[in-house]
Design an enzyme around this catalytic site. Structure first.
Site, short mmCIF file in Angstrom:
data_model
loop_
_atom_site.label_atom_id
_atom_site.label_comp_id
_atom_site.label_asym_id
_atom_site.label_seq_id
_atom_site.Cartn_x
_atom_site.Cartn_y
_atom_site.Cartn_z
N ARG A 549 0.87 -1.28 0.02
CA ARG A 549 0.16 0.16 -0.01
C ARG A 549 0.83 1.28 0.01
O ARG A 549 1.85 1.32 0.69
CB ARG A 549 -0.98 -0.21 1.31
CG ARG A 549 -1.89 -1.02 1.16
CD ARG A 549 -3.00 -0.89 2.33
NE ARG A 549 -2.59 -0.52 3.47
CZ ARG A 549 -3.11 0.03 4.71
NH1 ARG A 549 -4.33 0.46 4.38
NH2 ARG A 549 -2.61 0.26 5.84
N SER A 610 8.47 -4.92 5.90
CA SER A 610 8.12 -6.01 6.81
C SER A 610 9.00 -7.22 6.78
O SER A 610 8.63 -8.34 6.40
CB SER A 610 6.64 -6.37 6.82
OG SER A 610 5.82 -5.24 6.67
N ASP A 664 6.67 -3.70 10.25
CA ASP A 664 5.07 -3.78 10.22
C ASP A 664 4.75 -3.75 11.71
O ASP A 664 3.80 -3.16 12.18
CB ASP A 664 4.66 -4.48 9.48
CG ASP A 664 5.02 -5.88 9.50
OD1 ASP A 664 4.41 -6.89 8.86
OD2 ASP A 664 5.80 -6.22 10.16
C1 0WK Z 1 -1.52 -4.91 7.61
C2 0WK Z 1 -0.40 -4.05 7.97
C3 0WK Z 1 1.13 -4.43 7.19
C4 0WK Z 1 1.37 -5.80 7.75
C5 0WK Z 1 0.17 -6.72 7.38
C6 0WK Z 1 0.41 -8.08 7.97
O1 0WK Z 1 -0.28 -2.66 7.54
O2 0WK Z 1 2.23 -3.62 7.65
O3 0WK Z 1 2.53 -6.41 7.02
O4 0WK Z 1 -1.14 -6.11 8.10
O5 0WK Z 1 -0.88 -8.78 7.48
P1 0WK Z 1 -1.18 -9.53 6.09
O6 0WK Z 1 -1.56 -8.62 5.55
O7 0WK Z 1 0.20 -10.37 6.03
O8 0WK Z 1 -2.11 -10.71 6.51
C1 BGC Z 2 9.25 -10.69 8.78
C2 BGC Z 2 9.07 -9.62 9.83
C3 BGC Z 2 7.41 -9.16 9.71
C4 BGC Z 2 6.50 -10.25 9.76
C5 BGC Z 2 5.26 -10.04 9.47
C6 BGC Z 2 8.17 -11.83 8.71
O1 BGC Z 2 8.47 -12.82 7.80
O2 BGC Z 2 10.30 -11.41 8.85
O3 BGC Z 2 9.86 -8.82 9.47
O4 BGC Z 2 7.29 -8.31 10.70
O5 BGC Z 2 6.72 -11.10 8.82
O6 BGC Z 2 4.99 -9.35 8.39
#
Ligand code: 0WK
Ligand code: BGC
Ligand code: BGC
Length: 924
Positions: A549, A610, A664
């Protein structure tokens, strides 16, 4: 008629019970007889009324609408299919209750070959009356003793034998081997059994008996055994009808019509328990004084009224009551009665059947009555046979009306007007009574002329059928065992969780001291959470989660306003060259700036990146290694802020001031910290997983200063990469790791996060499929495909609001040929995998909050954890399981989990804002 009353010797009875004065006038007697027998006549209209009324109560009970005293019970039996003849093996069957005061043990061998039957071996045991009316334990011990005696005579060796328990009483079943007795019927009334699980009672008795090689795997009602025992060549039968001491029927109902079941497809066998029909006075008009007298003298007055008009246990008694009545009226036996004639149970079904035998009946009447001390005259014999016929004909006609109701129900539930169906029949009344079957058949054809019914007598009282169900149950039990065995390593007990917590604390301490540890404990250079004085417009990037994003974050006194745009990161870019990746990122920024009319503005930018980065400053982060499916080249070991700036340079994009790079977890902590100042921990459970928290600076080696705090990015995804993780790594975990792009890395993450849970489940399903447990063992191509079982399916499948049918719909969309049992197993697998993930995540949070509490030498710590991530947010139980684990492992910490609304992009902007505020403060 008013004189007929409960049995007992009238004062008028002379010696030998004969009346002193003369006999009644013949003309009166035939009227008395006619009136007496007339009462047993049931008209077609009355039969149709019974048919309709019973149909109505069946449908009411199916929908779960039963009054206080349900007319019929409609009990699901968990038998979902009629036999397909492939069942095979040796089975022991224990029959209790069908044939009154006897118990039968059978050894049944199923060949699995259509048409090839092996005659079962069996032994009958008479149950002493005191056992039928005594303590329940005595009855089950008697049964266990009979089993042992039966098996002693057979070459069993120590082969473990599945046992099917043919228990012919109304039971609430919650599974093939979980069955609670509702109420005794017929001649039984043992104490401490009603409301109990009779399978458990039998298992305990067998244990007390010391018979170790019997495994009770199914409880089956005799009607079900009769239906399932029907020769598939002739059937399959879809109705099982028993008229023995008692009476009842079962049939295959559409599962979706059975409210008690969470099932919408296929059929399930329902035991009607029609013996209790009529309790609400529907039968009132048909009940004769003899019926009422019989009911009064029965073990269960007021109950099983319909059964008492049909069942073999009662036919003889009804005949006796009529004979006694006519004797007292001087119409039979010259008005003489005998103690035997006046004593309950002295006339049995066998007697009635014999006396009605078209060829030998008359002779049998003499023999039977002489046994009762009576000398019937020639006219008596004929009259007695009329009485028998009246009672048994009524029984057969009432039974026919009930069967016609079942046929109507099948016509309804299958929306078929003409029905062709096979009915399996069993029980002594069918086997012994010369006319019962024919009267029943004729009456059914009268009441249900549009139905083409074939009656198939069961060959062995349903023993084969019970063995069939037992075979299915044994297969399911074996499958259950395999499922439990497969999922056992996913169960982590309190002790194990606590030991992982200790291991994590040790790894945290080592990481903070800069020693070798699987926890990098990376300083983030964020020293403070927002204090609300931040102001300005900021750009933020959020890379590393499900979506990339670009955000515009306006921080004002009134609060924070966010405008964002989601961009895709194609796999080829995420796994291409670093230059390509960062050029793509800058292209997205430029597209966003254009859309937002930010042309020419050089806004401070916060970069949520992240991935594990060793930061040497707020705006310098060296990528240690990619995770989560990213693998762009020439990035690891590089400062990703520099890589971004170079890409900005290459695109001659408007000069962007990259002020901060944050993980993140840090972004999430900051974003939630803006709402709740106690937020000092950031947690991500999404594609990946990780956590950060505010650590005492003095504990952070490598960062100067020993006062104040610094936010530490733990990178707990890598916890255990040094092998120091006391959690069983199953073969499924190993497969997922092996097939990942970073084998041996991110061990902890691969047990917890969204990128992997679906894959773990897929491997388990493949394993259970290969064992024949799932999908009937048929090879399922679709499950061979990586990532086809999305982690979001776990969240959907485990949602309480989702009925099994919806679970099945999800799985069928995947192209899986599954049964309802399969859907249940798949849900169980998902639950085991997500539960372990949530518990391990809870261990991590407990370790962190305990660290903070100890850092501050606090008795109690109150802290908020800011959380984000699709898995945590969407899974129906994940968050509560995490919280529960934290409560168990960190009881002195009051932890609030605050879900981040705006994601970590806002957090990155806030970090940037804090940095800008501190920078301005430093210039002043
Ligand atoms: C939303 C956050 C982002 C993070 C994500 C993790 O804004 O920084 O990496 O959540 O959740 P995912 O999208 O991997 O389920
Ligand atoms: C990364 C982290 C991150 C996490 C959640 C992991 O794979 O190494 O830096 O915070 O994923 O997104
Ligand atoms: C029981 C039924 C059984 C029937 C025939 C009734 O008394 O309640 O469960 O099927 O007898 O044995």
């Amino acid at each position: 008629m008013d004189s007929i009353g409960p049995v007992g010797l009238g004062s008028r009875d002379g010696p030998q019970g004969c009346p002193p004065e003369g006999l009644p006038h013949p003309s009166d007697s035939s009227k008395v007889v006619q009136k007496c027998l007339q009462q047993f006549m049931v008209t077609k209209a009355q039969l149709q009324q019974i048919q309709d009324s019973l149909l109505d109560s069946m449908e009411q009970a199916l929908m779960g609408h039963s009054g206080p005293m349900p007319a019929v019970r409609m009990l699901p039996t968990y038998v979902g299919s009629t036999p397909h003849g492939t069942e095979q093996g040796d089975f022991v069957v224990l029959e209790l209750g069908a044939t009154g005061a006897s118990m039968r043990v059978l050894w049944v061998t199923l060949t699995g070959t259509k048409g090839r039957r092996v005659q079962p071996r069996s032994q009958e045991f008479v149950i002493p009356p005191e056992v039928m009316l005594g303590p329940g334990q005595q009855l089950f011990d008697f049964a266990a003793h009979c089993l042992a005696e039966f098996l002693e005579a057979l070459p069993v060796g120590n082969q473990c034998l599945p046992l099917g328990f043919n228990f012919s009483f109304p039971c609430h079943q919650t599974g093939l081997d979980r069955s609670t007795l509702i109420s005794w019927t017929k001649g039984f009334r043992c104490s401490d059994v009603e409301g109990q699980d009779v399978v458990q009672l039998l298992r305990e008795a067998i244990k007390r008996q010391g018979t170790s090689n019997l495994d009770v795997v199914a409880m089956v009602n005799d009607t079900v055994g009769t239906m399932m025992g029907c020769d598939p060549e002739l059937g399959p039968c879809e109705i099982g009808l028993v008229v023995d001491t008692g009476t009842n029927a079962c049939y295959m109902e559409e599962a979706r019509h059975v409210a008690a079941l969470d099932e919408d497809r296929g059929r399930v066998c329902v035991s009607i328990e029609w013996g209790s029909f009529g309790d609400d006075e529907v039968l009132g008009p048909l009940l004769t004084p003899f019926d009422r007298a019989l009911d009064q003298e029965s073990l269960n007055p007021g109950a099983q009224r319909f059964e008492k008009m049909i069942g073999g246990l009662y036919l003889g008694e009804l005949v006796r009551l009529v004979l006694a009545h006519l004797a007292r009226r001087g119409i039979l036996f010259g008005g003489c009665t005998t103690p035997a004639l006046l004593s309950q149970g002295s006339v049995t079904l066998e007697h009635v059947a014999e006396m009605e035998d078209p060829s030998t009946g008359a002779a049998r009447v003499l023999a039977v009555l002489q046994n009762l001390g009576l000398r019937p005259g020639p006219s008596d014999v004929e009259l007695i046979q009329h009485v028998c016929a009246a009672v048994s004909t009524r029984s057969a006609r009432l039974c026919a009306a009930a069967l016609a109701a079942v046929l109507s129900r099948l016509q309804h539930s299958r929306e078929q007007h003409t029905l062709q169906i096979a009915v399996a029949t069993g029980g002594q009344v069918f086997e012994r009574h010369p006319r019962f079957h024919n009267v029943l058949q004729e009456t059914v054809m009268l009441l249900a002329p549009e139905c083409d019914i074939s009656f198939i007598p069961s060959v062995d009282g349903g023993g084969q059928g019970v063995a069939m169900v037992t075979a299915v149950a044994a297969r399911l039990a074996a499958h259950r065992h395999l499922v439990e065995e497969t999922l056992a390593p996913f169960q982590l007990d309190q002790e194990r969780l606590a030991s992982v917590q200790v291991q994590m604390r040790e790894a945290m301490a080592k990481g903070l001291r800069g020693e070798a540890s699987s926890l990098s404990m990376l300083p983030s250079y964020v020293r403070a959470t927002p204090d609300g004085s931040e102001r300005g417009d900021f750009l933020a990037l959020d890379l590393g989660g499900t979506n990339f994003r670009v955000l515009l974050v306006r921080v004002a006194a009134a609060g924070v306003k966010i405008t964002s745009q989601v961009y895709a990161i194609p796999e080829c870019v995420a796994q291409g060259s670093g230059q390509q990746l960062f050029d793509h990122i800058v292209d997205c920024i430029m597209d966003f700036q254009q859309r937002q009319g930010l042309g020419g503005q050089s806004l401070p930018l916060g970069f949520t990146f992240s991935f594990p980065c060793k930061q040497v400053g707020l705006d310098q982060g060296i990528l240690l290694n990619w995770t989560k499916g990213f693998n762009a080249s020439d990035c690891e070991g590089h400062d990703v802020v520099a890589l971004l700036r170079e890409a900005i340079g290459r695109r001659q994009a408007v000069e962007l001031k990259v002020v901060a790079i944050v993980n993140d977890t840090v972004g999430t902590m900051m974003s939630c910290g803006y709402e709740d100042h106690r937020c000092e921990v950031g947690l991500i459970v999404g594609t990946g997983t990780n956590a950060c928290y505010m650590e005492e600076l003095q504990n952070v080696a490598g960062v100067p200063g020993d006062s104040g705090h610094m936010c530490i990015n733990m990178e707990w995804g890598a916890f255990g990469d040094d092998g120091m993780l006391d959690v069983p790594i199953t073969c499924f975990d190993a497969s997922v790791d092996r097939e990942s792009i970073n084998p041996g890395k991110q061990r902890f993450e691969k047990l917890i996060s969204g990128m992997y849970l679906g894959e773990i489940v897929r491997h388990i399903l493949l394993h259970l499929n290969s064992l024949g447990v799932l999908f009937r063992g048929q090879q399922t191509q679709c499950l061979q495909t990586r990532d086809i079982f999305k982690t979001k399916f776990l969240s959907e499948i485990e949602s309480d609001s989702l009925a099994l049918r919806q679970v099945r719909a999800i799985l069928e969309d995947l192209g899986l040929p599954l049964t309802s049992d399969d859907a249940l197993v798949v849900r169980e697998v998902c639950q085991a995998v997500s539960r372990r993930a949530a518990q391990l995540c809870g261990v991590g949070v407990a370790a962190v909050v305990e660290k903070i509490r100890e850092n501050r030498s606090l008795e109690e710590l109150t802290v908020t954890v800011g959380v984000d991530g699709t898995l945590y947010k969407l899974h129906p139980h994940f968050s509560s399981l995490v919280a529960a684990t934290v409560r168990e492992l960190a009881p002195r910490c009051a932890v609030t989990f605050l879900q981040s609304e705006d994601g970590s992009g806002k957090g990155a902007a806030l970090v940037t804002a804090v940095a800008c505020r501190l920078a301005q403060a430093a210039q002043v």
